[in-house]
Structure formats: structure tokens, C-alpha cells
Scaffold this motif. Structure first.
Motif, mmCIF file in Angstrom:
data_model
loop_
_atom_site.group_PDB
_atom_site.id
_atom_site.type_symbol
_atom_site.label_atom_id
_atom_site.label_comp_id
_atom_site.label_asym_id
_atom_site.label_seq_id
_atom_site.Cartn_x
_atom_site.Cartn_y
_atom_site.Cartn_z
ATOM 1 N N GLY A 22 -4.674 59.978 72.006
ATOM 2 C CA GLY A 22 -5.902 59.908 72.640
ATOM 3 C C GLY A 22 -6.927 59.084 71.789
ATOM 4 N N SER A 23 -7.792 58.523 72.507
ATOM 5 C CA SER A 23 -8.577 57.360 71.872
ATOM 6 C C SER A 23 -9.801 58.215 71.074
ATOM 7 C CB SER A 23 -8.799 56.470 72.717
ATOM 8 O OG SER A 23 -9.579 56.719 73.754
ATOM 9 N N ILE B 253 -9.231 63.739 60.944
ATOM 10 C CA ILE B 253 -8.845 65.144 61.154
ATOM 11 C C ILE B 253 -8.143 64.818 62.596
ATOM 12 C CG2 ILE B 253 -9.627 67.303 62.132
ATOM 13 C CD1 ILE B 253 -11.657 67.084 59.456
ATOM 14 N N PHE B 254 -8.816 64.419 63.423
ATOM 15 C CA PHE B 254 -8.387 64.236 65.000
ATOM 16 C C PHE B 254 -6.956 63.614 64.897
ATOM 17 C CE2 PHE B 254 -8.435 61.397 68.900
ATOM 18 C CZ PHE B 254 -8.270 62.233 69.863
ATOM 19 N N LEU B 255 -6.815 62.208 64.319
ATOM 20 C CA LEU B 255 -5.413 61.736 64.375
ATOM 21 C C LEU B 255 -4.380 62.414 63.897
ATOM 22 C CD1 LEU B 255 -6.662 58.295 63.334
ATOM 23 C CD2 LEU B 255 -6.188 58.883 65.493
ATOM 24 N N ALA B 256 -4.567 63.303 62.777
ATOM 25 C CA ALA B 256 -3.831 64.341 62.358
ATOM 26 C C ALA B 256 -3.320 65.336 63.144
ATOM 27 C CB ALA B 256 -4.202 64.903 61.025
ATOM 28 N N HIS B 257 -4.365 65.824 64.057
ATOM 29 C CA HIS B 257 -4.193 67.083 65.026
ATOM 30 C C HIS B 257 -3.335 66.419 66.141
ATOM 31 C CE1 HIS B 257 -5.270 70.314 67.682
ATOM 32 N NE2 HIS B 257 -5.485 69.067 68.552
ATOM 33 N N GLN B 258 -3.602 65.100 66.607
ATOM 34 C CA GLN B 258 -2.873 64.595 67.686
ATOM 35 C C GLN B 258 -1.406 64.364 67.461
ATOM 36 O OE1 GLN B 258 -4.962 65.110 70.285
ATOM 37 N NE2 GLN B 258 -4.928 63.208 71.108
ATOM 38 N N ALA B 259 -1.043 63.648 65.818
ATOM 39 C CA ALA B 259 0.093 63.526 65.534
ATOM 40 C C ALA B 259 1.055 64.827 65.700
ATOM 41 C CB ALA B 259 0.055 62.892 64.302
ATOM 42 N N TRP C 179 -15.695 51.686 68.859
ATOM 43 C CA TRP C 179 -14.132 51.844 68.636
ATOM 44 C C TRP C 179 -13.732 53.357 68.556
ATOM 45 C CZ3 TRP C 179 -11.552 53.805 64.484
ATOM 46 C CH2 TRP C 179 -12.295 53.773 63.292
ATOM 47 N N PHE C 180 -14.592 54.257 68.350
ATOM 48 C CA PHE C 180 -14.104 55.677 68.341
ATOM 49 C C PHE C 180 -15.405 56.586 68.704
ATOM 50 C CE2 PHE C 180 -13.344 59.697 65.956
ATOM 51 C CZ PHE C 180 -12.192 60.262 66.735
ATOM 52 N N ARG C 181 -15.287 57.502 69.618
ATOM 53 C CA ARG C 181 -16.120 58.410 69.967
ATOM 54 C C ARG C 181 -15.788 59.797 69.462
ATOM 55 N NH1 ARG C 181 -20.289 56.209 73.155
ATOM 56 N NH2 ARG C 181 -19.559 54.399 73.918
ATOM 57 N N TYR C 182 -16.706 60.791 69.015
ATOM 58 C CA TYR C 182 -16.311 62.248 68.838
ATOM 59 C C TYR C 182 -17.477 62.951 69.009
ATOM 60 C CZ TYR C 182 -18.096 61.279 63.918
ATOM 61 O OH TYR C 182 -19.086 61.022 62.752
ATOM 62 N N GLU C 183 -17.474 64.203 69.356
ATOM 63 C CA GLU C 183 -18.375 65.005 69.573
ATOM 64 C C GLU C 183 -18.075 66.496 68.921
ATOM 65 O OE1 GLU C 183 -19.147 64.053 74.354
ATOM 66 O OE2 GLU C 183 -17.859 65.572 73.745
#
Length: 187
Positions: free
Chosen positions: A178-179, A166-172, A107-111
Motif C-alpha cells: 500500500g502506498s 512503522i507502516f511499511l513494517a506493518h504492511q510487510a 510521495w507519502f501520506r499518512y493520517e
């Protein structure tokens, strides 16, 4: 009965990987593992029952190695503290198929590009991610506090959120959606 293995960690934000390397070298940390790309995939049921329980199931792949990690719910603390069970797996592709057969999906990928250093009883990782550079310090509570202080940081600088958070806060903050937190092709 074996003691429950606990992971203790914090993240600290840095302006660049070069700045983080200079800071880590200045405190005398010894190189442990060189820079490499890590691909992480979080799995859950379609109903998100693991996440609703505060549980994380992750498959991490890098070069020729893959690991599966179970993380229990975060415990109340100044640092991020949670049960962690991890083991090396021979073939991540087979493991993904096994989990899919059990009803779990990615449900979520990160690199991130990660390099690791040792300082006393802590491991310091420099993580260069698509949304910034973070120094992650993992080990004993006293060791983490001492390493953070040596890096010139205080408890006010501690980040205990996950990379997804952190990613969701950055996107917001940028008004983006972005998924997955992955590098652009060719980056």
C-alpha cells in the motif's frame, strides 16, 4: 547565531486509544489539545534526494491549521533526535503548488487522530493510526525517559522509527502493499 532546534522523541505502542488514555491520565498528564484528525504529506524530488539525505519535508493539515516542517537527518541516540524547523502556513493548497513548481511532489501520506497532554517538560501525544495506537513523547531527554518510565516502559520499548517506517513494517508483516497510511473512507 541561534541554536539549532532539536526534536527529541520516542513512540510507545499501546493496545488501544482507551488504554493509552488511562495510562497517560494515571501519570498525571494534563490535557493540552483535544482529539483531531491530522493529514500529513511528505514531499521530495522525483529522484528522492531529500530522503537520500535523511531529510524530511512535511505539510501537516488539521481543521483550520496547516504547518510546514523541515526535519534534518536523525542523529545517533537512544531516542530519535534531529533538527526540526516548523512554522504555520496560511494556505496548505498554495504551499503544495509552490513546492510542485519547485519540483517537489507528495510521495507519502499518512493520517492519525491525535490528542496531546503535558507532563513536566514533555508533550505526550496519543496517536490513533490506521496501523495501531502509539504514544509519542517529545521534549528533553530526561523528561522523555521519566515519562516513559512513569508509563511503565523501558528503553527496550522505545520506537524511534517514523510512521512511514512503522507502516511499511506493518504492511510487510501482513504481506500487504500500500502506498499511503490513511483511514478507509467512513472510518
Amino acid at each position: 547565531m541561534a541554536e539549532t532546534p532539536l526534536e527529541r522523541e520516542i513512540k510507545l505502542r499501546f493496545g488501544s486509544a482507551a488504554e493509552a488514555r488511562r495510562a497517560v491520565a494515571a501519570v498525571g498528564a494534563a490535557p493540552l489539545r483535544g482529539r483531531r484528525l491530522q493529514h500529513d504529506a511528505l514531499l521530495d524530488t522525483p529522484e528522492a534526494t531529500l530522503g537520500a539525505s535523511g531529510i524530511t519535508l512535511r505539510i501537516r493539515s488539521e481543521a483550520e491549521t496547516s504547518r510546514v516542517t523541515f526535519k534534518g537527518p536523525v542523529q545517533p541516540s537512544l531516542m530519535k533526535v534531529r533538527e526540526e524547523l516548523e512554522t504555520v502556513v496560511g494556505d496548505a493548497g498554495v504551499l503544495f503548488r509552490v513546492f510542485a513548481a519547485l519540483g517537489l511532489r507528495v510521495w507519502f501520506r499518512y493520517e492519525k487522530y491525535r490528542e496531546e497532554f503535558s507532563l513536566g517538560d514533555v508533550v505526550i501525544a496519543i496517536d490513533d493510526t490506521p496501523v495501531g495506537v502509539y504514544v509519542e513523547i517529545e521534549g528533553s531527554e530526561a523528561g522523555i525517559a521519566a515519562a516513559a518510565a512513569a508509563l511503565g516502559r523501558t528503553t527496550a520499548d522505545y520506537i524511534v522509527d517514523s510512521y512511514r517506517g512503522i507502516f511499511l513494517a506493518h504492511q510487510a508483516a501482513l504481506g500487504l502493499s500500500g502506498s499511503d497510511m490513511v483511514f478507509e473512507p467512513g472510518a
